[in-house]
Enzyme design. Sequence first.
Site, PDB file in Angstrom:
ATOM      1  N   CYS A 143       0.577  -0.979   0.084  1.00 29.28           N
ATOM      2  CA  CYS A 143      -0.166   0.103   0.239  1.00 29.28           C
ATOM      3  C   CYS A 143       0.923   1.085  -0.238  1.00 29.28           C
ATOM      4  CB  CYS A 143      -1.246   0.019   1.064  1.00 29.28           C
ATOM      5  SG  CYS A 143      -1.762   1.521   1.431  1.00 29.28           S
ATOM      6  N   CYS A 146      -0.718   3.931   2.013  1.00 32.83           N
ATOM      7  CA  CYS A 146       0.067   4.627   3.355  1.00 32.83           C
ATOM      8  C   CYS A 146       1.137   4.576   4.077  1.00 32.83           C
ATOM      9  CB  CYS A 146      -0.660   2.514   3.659  1.00 32.83           C
ATOM     10  SG  CYS A 146      -1.746   1.373   3.717  1.00 32.83           S
ATOM     11  N   ASP A 147       2.441   4.108   2.959  1.00 35.07           N
ATOM     12  CA  ASP A 147       3.761   3.676   3.384  1.00 35.07           C
ATOM     13  C   ASP A 147       4.332   4.702   2.558  1.00 35.07           C
ATOM     14  OD1 ASP A 147       3.035   2.158   5.275  1.00 35.07           O
ATOM     15  OD2 ASP A 147       3.248   0.218   4.256  1.00 35.07           O
TER      16      ASP A 147
END
Length: 345
Positions: A143, A146-147
């Site tokens: 993701c 997300c990261d």
Amino acid sequence: MTSSSPSKIENVIIVGSGPAGYTAALYTSRANLEPLVIEGFMWGGLLQQTTEVENYPGFPGGGISGPELMQRFRDQAEDFGTRFITDQATKLELADEPGGVHTVWVGKDAYRARTVILAMGAEHKKLDVPGEEELGGRGVSYCATCDAAFFKQKPTMIVGGGDSAMEEAIFLSKFASKVVVVHRRAEFRASKIMLDRARSIDNIEWLTPYAVAEFVAGEQGGLQVARLRDTETGEERDVEIDGAFIAIGHEPQSHLVAGLVDTDDEGYVITEGRSTRTGRPGVFAAGDLVDHTYRQAVTAAGSGTQAALDAEWYLRDTPEVQTPAGMPEGDLAEAQWASSTADGS
Ligand code: NAP
């Protein structure tokens, strides 16, 4: 806290949590159907793995974290009497006839219900190569949204050739020093518009036709090298990177209902027309388990609503049949039927 006894037949059991399952729980609990949610240990679904969610309506000014959003979904369903079992459903036995009783097993405990809403969601597809699992959270991620922030000015890689891979590459390019897109074919599955957009970005590079053979850790234990293999010539090459994002699609979590309800070639549960009805009377499916296209929290929540309404209308309109599917007989039955407490904490 509410108990479930051998004689109890629930109105509705929801298998799976996440936006679809919890929204189905909210609606069915507000309809006084007292739903029981078998939510799994890692309740909350894929949103538990995300940071900020900025595209769920109703949260201006920076959005809300994925785990907090899911906690709110769960709390709101609980406010109206939803009960939860924080454990995995292990087996389903589904009645064939309209009005029949279905059985959901959690280990040796069996729970019976007139309707079942399937909302087990989907998981990121894995490459299944050496180093992938070991380096999860230490450079390998599924993701970028997300990261990506952990890879500011670092060299990174996206694996995949679809729209998700393009979307992730475009997002990541705003943080990373460079993004190498690795795809196993020279042609891309991604739409032209997404591909053109990614191609117009200077710090996105392209490597085809390559497959990842292995991820290798550096001395510090984090990801250092992606070993790639040319899918036509077999030639190998190493690319130094700090982060690798795998974007090769999703896998619906439909193993539990394999052979029980119809699924497509990829394992997504098939529903009838615009409804959430599966081919089984009283069994409905919602969220990422049925949707390989949109896969948004808000669309999953919407389909959870549809499943709740479909279940409510089914209960209203379908006469009951007494024989439960999968009902064990005799003394064993008494021992096996769930007598445990469904803990809502
Ligand atoms: P997808 O379209 O199925 O693409 C998956 C990609 O991963 C393909 O290029 C595939 O390669 C590759 N792949 C699959 N398994 C692999 C493996 N084991 N090793 C290496 N590569 C592998 O999945 P998606 O990109 O997640 O998109 C899913 C749906 O959502 C699509 O309908 C898409 O249009 C939609 N979507 C739309 C947007 C948008 O902004 N419009 C954004 C995201 C997603 P092959 O091509 O060789 O099979």
